[in-house]
Design an enzyme around this catalytic site. Structure first.
Site, PDB file in Angstrom:
ATOM      1  N   ASP A  11       0.847  -1.188   0.000  1.00  0.00           N
ATOM      2  CA  ASP A  11       0.000   0.000   0.000  1.00  0.00           C
ATOM      3  C   ASP A  11       0.883   1.239   0.000  1.00  0.00           C
ATOM      4  O   ASP A  11       1.721   1.421   0.891  1.00  0.00           O
ATOM      5  CB  ASP A  11      -0.894  -0.016   1.242  1.00  0.00           C
ATOM      6  N   GLU A 107      -2.610   0.254  -4.381  1.00  0.00           N
ATOM      7  CA  GLU A 107      -2.416  -0.952  -3.580  1.00  0.00           C
ATOM      8  C   GLU A 107      -2.552  -2.202  -4.432  1.00  0.00           C
ATOM      9  O   GLU A 107      -3.243  -2.219  -5.446  1.00  0.00           O
ATOM     10  CB  GLU A 107      -3.374  -1.012  -2.391  1.00  0.00           C
TER      11      GLU A 107
END
Length: 478
Positions: A11, A107
């Site tokens: 992320d 992500e």
């Protein structure tokens, strides 16, 4: 669930704001808000410096202005810059392993079993993630990522959130129940505010307390599907594998107006323009759709949605526009319209001879800012739909980024943060605009902090520009 920590969730940290700080040296170490900069804007991303003052995603820009200090940068999004950085990150991930599931622009999941790596111990996995973090920084001009590795997708995602920013968490196989036990039930996939509030009425706030509930009780409270999922995930039972391709389920485009629009003729013209964008994206994706959707958001933030389905698919802009316009005709718009959107779904990869039949439908005060000040600021793009935190997974989409513009017929202004180039002074970005003037700071990712200069908004020497290159090689290429 696997017997090794071979599923990784990566992320990017405060992605949009971090890209802005990379590309704008004068903003490094300062609070940065990316999102709608107008009176109706909503925060998309807040830098960690801004989060220290309470700013967060989905907060109204007006509230963020009220709590952030003078000198906070309020910038409009630059999707091309974010997309380029995202592509660079995904390329790094695919060099690590061919098994990558990109979840969003910032992500992704990576399956380390697809790589020629030793994942037999958490120490080895941590070394892999340390190297990955450095590789991403090198490939993106310094952007940071947080990563979690575990035996399942849920635990990997939880791990990536634990030590942000630039954090690494590896969940030791066999310790999953102990790892989850003290956490809030909100850590469980599919538990949003509504589910958490319902569980709280039964005295359940942690995963350990959720685990004590029987399968029968959970199903009786939340239904078979959701109740069963809660029962299994509380016990760390998550057998989901990576989804390596995501089939688009819809294409849509929305526009937010600076001022509420009451003129139906103006709305019909806007639908025609939006339909062109939707049609172009369908053509690029090679798909035709059967169902046209219309979305209207009213000044009180309530939304009206209508759809019309035909047995014959199309991606023709005129067909999409006519269908959406007829859906619009059936709505009571006495309050005015804040946002309008058109979409298409029910995809096939071939067209038929007939086009859609047009059958009956189915159903503030501004706060001053030191950066990005604009007395003619456009409304924010903050009407992006809030995520349903209780949904298992949002449907994939080819949806074009939500854009924001002035009401039809008005004159646009220079957006704070946008990339520009001046014939004499070179590349820079819009620091602010208003009263017929635009102020530009001339700097970039490879320069020191740059000077600020002001021009007339119609200065012929000033023009919009592509996002700047963040490395010497790219900057040197023509």
């Amino acid at each position: 669930m696997r017997d090794d920590a071979s599923i990784v969730h990566v992320d990017l940290d405060a992605f949009f704001a971090s890209v802005e700080q990379r590309d704008k040296p004068s903003l490094r170490g300062r609070p940065v808000i990316v999102g709608g900069t107008g009176l109706r804007g909503v925060v998309s991303t807040a830098s960690y410096e801004a989060r220290a003052f309470g700013a967060r995603s989905a907060m109204s820009t007006a509230e963020a202005r009220a709590i952030c200090p003078a000198g906070t940068a309020f910038l409009s999004p630059r999707f091309e810059a974010y997309r380029a950085s995202s592509l660079a990150v995904m390329a790094v991930l695919r060099e690590l392993s061919p098994l990558v599931e990109q979840v969003s622009i910032d992500e992704a999941y990576v399956d380390l079993r697809g790589a020629d790596l030793d994942v037999s111990s958490t120490a080895h996995v941590r070394e892999v993630l340390d190297t990955l973090r450095r590789d991403v920084a090198d490939a993106t001009g310094g952007l940071s990522v947080s990563a979690g590795a575990a035996s399942s997708k849920m635990l990997a995602k939880i791990g990536s959130d634990l030590n942000k920013p630039a954090g690494i968490t590896v969940v030791e196989p066999g310790s999953e129940l102990e790892f989850l036990a003290p956490m809030s039930v909100r850590a469980i996939s599919g538990v949003g505010p509504a589910t958490a509030a319902r569980l709280r009425t039964f005295g359940v706030e942690t995963v350990e307390q959720l685990r004590a509930m029987t399968h029968v009780d959970l199903v009786s409270i939340f239904g078979e599907r959701h109740g069963h999922s809660l029962h299994e995930l509380a016990r760390a039972r998550d057998d989901r594998e990576l989804t390596l391709t995501r089939e688009a389920k819809s294409v849509s485009h929305e526009e937010t107006f600076e001022r509420d629009v009451h003129d139906r003729a103006m709305l019909r013209r806007e639908i025609e323009r939006i339909a062109q964008a939707v049609s172009a994206r369908c053509e690029k994706a090679g798909v035709f759709g059967r169902t046209v959707h219309l979305k209207v958001r009213l000044p009180d933030f309530s939304s009206l949605t209508r759809s019309s389905t035909s047995p014959t698919p199309s991606r023709d802009a005129d067909v999409i526009a006519r269908t959406a316009q007829r859906l619009l005709d059936g709505l009571d718009l006495a309050q005015g319209v804040r946002l309008i959107g058109v979409g298409i779904s029910g995809f096939v990869t071939h067209a038929q001879s007939r086009l859609f039949e047009l059958e009956a439908p189915v159903d503030t005060p501004a706060f001053p800012e030191a950066v990005g000040e604009s007395s003619t600021a456009a409304a924010g793009n903050g009407d992006a739909a809030a995520s349903n935190a209780d949904a298992d997974e949002a449907p994939s989409t080819l949806r074009q980024e939500l854009t924001t513009r002035f009401s039809p017929g008005t004159t646009p202004s220079w957006r704070p943060g946008m990339d520009v180039r001046h014939d004499e002074f070179g590349a820079g970005w819009v620091w602010g605009s208003g009263r017929g003037r635009v102020t530009v700071r001339f700097e970039g990712p490879l320069t020191p902090k740059g000077p600020v200069r002001t021009f007339a908004v119609d200065d012929p020497a000033l023009a919009p520009a592509e996002p700047p290159a963040w490395d010497d090689a790219a900057a040197a290429s023509p």
